[in-house]
Design a protein around this motif. Structure first.
Motif, PDB file in Angstrom:
ATOM      1  N   LEU A  44      57.881  47.665  41.111  1.00 56.74           N
ATOM      2  CA  LEU A  44      56.412  47.881  41.557  1.00 56.74           C
ATOM      3  C   LEU A  44      56.601  48.414  43.174  1.00 56.74           C
ATOM      4  O   LEU A  44      56.109  47.555  43.749  1.00 56.74           O
TER       5      LEU A  44
ATOM      6  N   LEU B  88      52.361  40.815  35.641  1.00 59.90           N
ATOM      7  CA  LEU B  88      52.834  41.985  35.887  1.00 59.90           C
ATOM      8  C   LEU B  88      52.288  43.209  35.005  1.00 59.90           C
ATOM      9  O   LEU B  88      52.119  44.263  35.457  1.00 59.90           O
TER      10      LEU B  88
ATOM     11  N   LEU C  19      49.515  41.642  44.532  1.00 55.32           N
ATOM     12  CA  LEU C  19      50.145  40.875  43.295  1.00 55.32           C
ATOM     13  C   LEU C  19      50.308  39.392  43.756  1.00 55.32           C
ATOM     14  O   LEU C  19      51.044  39.253  44.629  1.00 55.32           O
TER      15      LEU C  19
ATOM     16  N   LEU D 234      51.913  35.907  42.499  1.00 53.65           N
ATOM     17  CA  LEU D 234      52.514  35.190  41.577  1.00 53.65           C
ATOM     18  C   LEU D 234      52.884  33.601  42.190  1.00 53.65           C
ATOM     19  O   LEU D 234      53.931  33.159  41.971  1.00 53.65           O
TER      20      LEU D 234
ATOM     21  N   VAL E  43      53.310  48.118  45.758  1.00 55.25           N
ATOM     22  CA  VAL E  43      52.763  46.967  45.979  1.00 55.25           C
ATOM     23  C   VAL E  43      52.638  46.773  47.337  1.00 55.25           C
ATOM     24  O   VAL E  43      53.359  47.138  48.279  1.00 55.25           O
TER      25      VAL E  43
ATOM     26  N   SER F 275      61.819  42.211  37.986  1.00 53.71           N
ATOM     27  CA  SER F 275      60.969  43.665  37.577  1.00 53.71           C
ATOM     28  C   SER F 275      59.973  43.668  38.514  1.00 53.71           C
ATOM     29  O   SER F 275      59.493  44.762  38.737  1.00 53.71           O
ATOM     30  N   VAL F 276      59.727  43.000  39.599  1.00 50.50           N
ATOM     31  CA  VAL F 276      58.712  43.081  40.764  1.00 50.50           C
ATOM     32  C   VAL F 276      59.130  44.217  41.571  1.00 50.50           C
ATOM     33  O   VAL F 276      58.585  44.855  42.180  1.00 50.50           O
TER      34      VAL F 276
ATOM     35  N   LYS G 227      50.338  46.683  36.440  1.00 51.49           N
ATOM     36  CA  LYS G 227      50.565  47.964  35.988  1.00 51.49           C
ATOM     37  C   LYS G 227      49.749  48.646  35.406  1.00 51.49           C
ATOM     38  O   LYS G 227      49.472  49.742  35.703  1.00 51.49           O
TER      39      LYS G 227
ATOM     40  N   LEU H 267      52.047  40.952  48.585  1.00 55.45           N
ATOM     41  CA  LEU H 267      52.707  40.153  47.575  1.00 55.45           C
ATOM     42  C   LEU H 267      52.557  38.795  47.837  1.00 55.45           C
ATOM     43  O   LEU H 267      53.092  38.289  49.132  1.00 55.45           O
TER      44      LEU H 267
END
Length: 701
Positions: free
Chosen positions: A62, A23, A45, A47, A65, A58-59, A27, A68
């Motif tokens: 963003l 993360l 992103l 993960l 994005v 916390s995603v 950023k 994902l």
């Protein structure tokens, strides 16, 4: 150092640190890089495989994005807030999680173009799903879906839809509204009917509906204009549509394992067809239209009509000039064959061909031919013109002789002629210069032609259950033979005329220190084969203690026992006299000389004493000891990784139950995968055993 140890002991902490690092890097890229030049890269992103049990909050911050990836975690749900904040998402992948539902507001992701939700536990899609107007690719493989939303047809831009391995029984009535759909895979569901609107899929090119319960196709199916690949195997179709607009652009057609009794006329217009498989149906007589070879002759590479009731082929069969693989024999493999055995009766799963067309030899590009389990009484004289033929299976027929042209097949490598009535082979049989594997078992051969000695590339020779009365003299010239089977013949020569044969194990005696590598990995002593020079058999008067230390020459009695108990191929044959099981290793080689050969022997006959069967040998030439019948020892374990030293001596061959036989009654199939697997052949039941160091790839499987 303490911190590293703490991370090693706590995988969750390590995963959390990886998440924070990913993360943070995402950023920083957003802040520092050129947006225009690196837009695609900086909005991805990933993960995946972080063992996440909940969606990282916390995603959600963003908001920019676009791509994902959350594959292979342990997510049980997605937050509804995701659909309101990550509105720029174009690609979302959550494969391999534990998702049971998608958020009710999932349709708010209006820019989503690609969605991967395979291998989850979804039972339904939210009603808002049809609001994903920009969706192009949808992957729902391996879920538990029973229905699709009624307005699913509103996904007007959908091009690829994969929903295989679910529990769908029907498709929405307006499914045909997906005008741009090009690839549709709904295999392995429970579909019983297709909607009448199905013919509206005007852009459909690839269709897979195999493994369902379809008994018929809708009339609109024939209106599909652009089909190129159609897979309908494993259904209950008794007929196909009367017409098909895409017949001239169809390239692959698979309708295996149905109940088709006849073919529609449009099969004769498949001018672009490359592969057509109709195996395991109920096609009778001559099902192919006469125009089929003419129209398909410039494109067809594979034709599979195995396991039907076909009695004849089109007279124009020779016009299939591009055909490379032809299957007209059995539709079942060797591991399935025992299901069809009932006493001495063996179900015939081939066809009923009695003759082949005279122009059969014009199939010059043919490389593989399967004609096993038919009623062929002879092969056409033009058969030898198949100059590209590499694999031939014509076992379990009624052949009494082979045409002389048969020996012109210079590229033939595997030849299966088992279970016929052959009494003689052509005199020029040795001209098959590329032959590697030859199966002649269960015939009526009384001798081999002298030209047989020219088969210098031959490695496997099966002469089981023939009419041989003496060991063929030509065998001494076949120096590359590694597997030889002459059991169940009629050898009756006096002992002094029987060739002197020494039997030796293929594998060197196992070093007991190699306890952790019993399959032969990294073994320095694996596959050591020592070829002995055979000396004349000394008379009893001239024998001395010194001579007795050398390997004993085997007399006629030992030869018979060896041929009955230590043949190659690790298989059991079924013949009129019953089941004869070989439990030993492979023959290792033949040395030039007057009928001198070196074989593998590990006797399992309890009637033969140790002294008689093994003799006295020097340390340089070990001979396998006698041990009890291996048939009586079948470990209960089905795990190939189980340690066996505690349950049986390492010298004894060990049998394993094949996984496909698990919980299927008392029908045993002992099997171990190894490098000696061959193409399935007619009426032969393979029985593989493991010797020390036999197979190296078990761990890889």
């Amino acid at each position: 150092m303490e911190m590293n140890n703490a991370v090693d002991e706590n995988p969750d902490l390590a995963n959390d640190r990886s998440l924070q690092h990913t993360l943070s890097r995402f950023k920083n890229q957003q802040l520092s890089s050129n947006h225009k030049a690196e837009k695609g890269e900086n909005h991805v992103l990933c993960l995946k495989s972080l063992d996440l049990s909940s969606f990282p909050e916390s995603v959600l911050d963003l908001t920019h994005v676009e791509h994902l990836v959350l594959d292979h975690n342990s997510l049980a749900s997605l937050p509804g807030q995701l659909c309101n904040t990550l509105t720029h998402l174009a690609v979302l992948s959550v494969m391999g999680n534990d998702l049971e539902t998608l958020p009710a507001s999932f349709g708010n992701l209006t820019l989503l173009r690609e969605l991967h939700v395979g291998e989850n536990c979804l039972q339904e899609l939210p009603d808002s799903f049809s609001d994903l107007k920009e969706l192009r690719k949808l992957y729902l493989t391996g879920n538990e879906l029973r229905t699709l939303p009624c307005d699913f047809g509103h996904l007007e831009h959908l091009e690829i839809f994969m929903v295989d391995e679910n529990h769908l029984k029907t498709l929405p009535k307006m499914f045909g509204s997906l005008r741009r759909l090009e690839t549709f895979d709904a295999s392995n569901n429970k579909l019983e009917v297709l909607p009448e609107s199905f013919g509206g899929l005007s852009c459909l090119r690839v269709l897979n509906l195999s493994g369902n319960k379809l008994s018929c196709l809708p009339e609109s199916f024939e209106d599909l204009p652009r089909l190129q690949e159609v897979e309908l195997s494993g259904n209950s179709l008794s007929f196909l549509t009367k017409d098909l607009k895409s017949s001239r652009c169809l390239k692959k057609l698979y309708v295996d394992n149905n109940v088709l009794k006849e073919l529609p006329s449009w099969v004769g217009h498949l001018s672009s067809i490359q592969e057509m498989s109709l195996r395991d149906n109920k096609l009778m007589n001559q099902p192919l239209p006469e125009s089929f070879p003419v129209c398909s002759g410039r494109s067809l590479r594979l034709l599979d009509l195995s396991g039907n009731f076909i009695t004849a082929l089109p007279a124009s069969m020779g016009q299939l000039g591009t055909l490379e693989s032809l299957h007209l024999g059995s539709a079942i493999g060797e591991l399935e064959r025992r299901h069809f055995q009932n006493g001495d009766f063996l179900y015939s799963s081939g066809n009923w061909l009695c003759v082949l067309p005279e122009n059969f030899g014009r199939l010059r590009h043919l490389r593989r031919v399967h004609l096993d389990e038919n009623q062929l009484t002879h092969l056409p004289e033009s058969f030898g013109d198949l100059s590209s033929l590499e694999f031939l299976d014509v076992g379990q027929n009624w052949l009494k002789e082979l045409p002389d042209s048969f020996c012109h097949l210079n590229n033939l490598q595997f030849c299966q002629l088992s279970k016929n009535h052959l009494q003689l082979l052509p005199s020029n049989f040795g001209h098959l210069s590329s032959l590697v594997d030859l199966r002649l078992d269960n015939n009526m051969l009384g001798e081999l032609p002298e030209s047989f000695a020219e088969l210098q590339t031959l490695r496997t020779l099966d002469l089981f259950c023939n009419e041989l009365r003496e060991v063929p003299g030509t065998l001494k010239y076949l120096t590359n033979i590694t597997r030889l089977d002459m059991d169940k013949n009629k050898f009756s020569l006096p002992p002094e005329l029987v060739p002197n044969i020494i039997f030796k194990p293929t594998y060197a005696a196992r070093d007991p220190r190699l306890q952790d590598s019993w399959r032969g990995r990294n073994r320095a002593d694996r596959n050591k084969v020592e070829v002995l020079k055979i000396e004349p058999l000394p008379s009893e008067e001239e024998e001395t203690d010194e001579e007795r230390e050398e390997p004993i020459q085997w007399n006629d009695s030992i030869l018979r026992q060896a041929m009955a108990k230590s043949m190659s191929l690790w298989r059991s044959h079924t013949s009129e006299e019953g089941s004869h099981t070989r439990v030993e290793g492979s023959h290792t080689g033949i040395e030039n000389g007057p009928m001198s050969m070196t074989f593998n022997s590990q006797f399992s006959d309890g009637d033969v004493s140790t002294e008689e069967s093994t003799g006295t040998t020097s340390p340089e030439s070990p001979v396998s000891p006698t041990f009890p019948s291996a048939i009586s020892f079948i470990p209960e374990t089905e795990n190939w990784e189980d340690e066996i030293e505690d349950t049986c001596p390492w010298e004894m061959p060990v049998y394993y139950r094949h996984p496909s036989r698990r919980d299927k009654g008392t029908s045993e199939m002992q099997f171990v995968p190894c490098e000696d697997h061959v193409e399935p052949v007619a009426r032969i039941r393979f029985l593989y055993t493991v010797e020390d160091g036999q197979f190296e790839d078990a761990d890889e499987d």
